[in-house]
Write a protein that holds these residues in place. Structure first.
Motif, PDB file in Angstrom:
ATOM      1  N   LEU A 113       0.876  -1.283   0.065  1.00  0.00           N
ATOM      2  CA  LEU A 113      -0.146   0.027  -0.246  1.00  0.00           C
ATOM      3  C   LEU A 113       0.555   1.587   0.039  1.00  0.00           C
ATOM      4  N   VAL A 114       0.688   2.127  -0.834  1.00  0.00           N
ATOM      5  CA  VAL A 114       1.241   3.427  -0.900  1.00  0.00           C
ATOM      6  C   VAL A 114       0.985   4.147  -0.965  1.00  0.00           C
ATOM      7  N   GLU A 115       1.408   5.888  -0.309  1.00  0.00           N
ATOM      8  CA  GLU A 115       0.804   7.219  -0.695  1.00  0.00           C
ATOM      9  C   GLU A 115       0.187   7.412  -1.749  1.00  0.00           C
ATOM     10  N   ARG A 116      -0.320   7.547  -2.664  1.00  0.00           N
ATOM     11  CA  ARG A 116      -0.829   7.987  -3.719  1.00  0.00           C
ATOM     12  C   ARG A 116       0.402   9.426  -4.533  1.00  0.00           C
ATOM     13  N   GLU A 117      -0.105  10.684  -3.552  1.00  0.00           N
ATOM     14  CA  GLU A 117       0.650  11.333  -4.054  1.00  0.00           C
ATOM     15  C   GLU A 117       2.514  12.380  -3.214  1.00  0.00           C
ATOM     16  N   THR A 118       2.663  11.317  -2.304  1.00  0.00           N
ATOM     17  CA  THR A 118       4.206  10.747  -2.275  1.00  0.00           C
ATOM     18  C   THR A 118       4.631   9.526  -2.696  1.00  0.00           C
ATOM     19  N   GLY A 119       4.399   8.752  -3.059  1.00  0.00           N
ATOM     20  CA  GLY A 119       4.769   7.384  -3.282  1.00  0.00           C
ATOM     21  C   GLY A 119       5.084   6.675  -2.071  1.00  0.00           C
ATOM     22  N   LYS A 120       4.985   7.186  -1.135  1.00  0.00           N
ATOM     23  CA  LYS A 120       6.075   6.761   0.542  1.00  0.00           C
ATOM     24  C   LYS A 120       5.011   4.772   1.018  1.00  0.00           C
ATOM     25  N   SER A 121       5.566   4.113  -0.009  1.00  0.00           N
ATOM     26  CA  SER A 121       4.531   2.487   1.051  1.00  0.00           C
ATOM     27  C   SER A 121       5.074   2.847   2.974  1.00  0.00           C
ATOM     28  N   LEU A 122       3.440   2.424   2.616  1.00  0.00           N
ATOM     29  CA  LEU A 122       2.643   2.520   4.269  1.00  0.00           C
ATOM     30  C   LEU A 122       2.760   0.869   4.638  1.00  0.00           C
ATOM     31  N   VAL A 123       2.592   0.537   3.419  1.00  0.00           N
ATOM     32  CA  VAL A 123       2.592  -1.073   4.110  1.00  0.00           C
ATOM     33  C   VAL A 123       3.260  -1.844   3.078  1.00  0.00           C
ATOM     34  N   ARG A 124       4.050  -2.992   3.921  1.00  0.00           N
ATOM     35  CA  ARG A 124       4.532  -3.745   2.707  1.00  0.00           C
ATOM     36  C   ARG A 124       4.623  -5.281   2.907  1.00  0.00           C
ATOM     37  N   SER A 125       3.875  -5.900   2.530  1.00  0.00           N
ATOM     38  CA  SER A 125       4.044  -7.647   2.878  1.00  0.00           C
ATOM     39  C   SER A 125       4.946  -8.680   3.233  1.00  0.00           C
ATOM     40  N   GLY A 126       4.791  -9.621   3.753  1.00  0.00           N
ATOM     41  CA  GLY A 126       5.743 -10.415   3.381  1.00  0.00           C
ATOM     42  C   GLY A 126       5.144 -12.021   1.848  1.00  0.00           C
TER      43      GLY A 126
END
Length: 169
Positions: A113-126
């Motif tokens: 899950l990434v923040e659309r405006e910044t491209g920052k990854s909010l959640v990254r699962s294994g």
């Protein structure tokens, strides 16, 4: 008898420990909507992406922590990659030990899950898995069709819980 001042102090201290606790999503307050393109299917099993995508979108609507939105207006974008498809016999008939009686279908995926405006990854699962156990019916093709919807629904529940219950800094 406890003096009023002491009672107020105890109440104040006990409530202050709950100030960062929130019900519902653990995502930042500015993340209210999500866009999810069709899941990517990197397995050898065709058309999994349709069932998995439909299940995840339904689960997002049922959960209600994030509202669905278009790519242009969403606060976040969730990408899902289906990495494994496994159909395993669990039990066999008494008459023929080579004939499966029950199967387990397991789907494995990765989600981000990434923040659309910044491209920052909010959640990254294994690796996230969903599965379903079901009786063998007809032939192997029919057996696969029997277990896929429930395995996809189980995977969707785990994905949505992973995304919405993530403790984001």
């Amino acid at each position: 008898m406890i003096p009023k001042f002491s009672l107020c102090l105890i109440l104040l201290l006990s409530l202050s420990g709950c100030t960062s606790y929130r019900l519902g999503s653990m995502l930042p307050p500015n993340i209210q909507t999500v866009f999810m393109p069709t899941a990517a299917n990197v397995t050898n099993e065709p058309l999994l992406e349709n069932e998995v995508t439909t299940s995840i979108l339904s689960e997002l609507q049922r959960d209600g922590s994030l509202s669905l939105a278009s790519e242009a207006t969403a606060d976040s974008i969730m990408t899902v990659r289906i990495t494994d498809y496994d159909l395993t016999p669990l039990s066999f008939t008494n008459d023929n030990r080579a004939e499966p009686e029950q199967y387990r279908l397991t789907l494995t995926a990765e989600v981000e899950l990434v923040e659309r405006e910044t491209g920052k990854s909010l959640v990254r699962s294994g690796r996230i898995t969903g599965e379903d156990d079901f009786p063998f019916a007809g032939d192997l093709t029919q057996a696969k069709r029997t277990g896929l919807p429930d395995a996809a629904d189980d995977l969707a529940r785990v994905i949505v819980a992973t995304v919405t219950e993530a403790w984001v800094e």
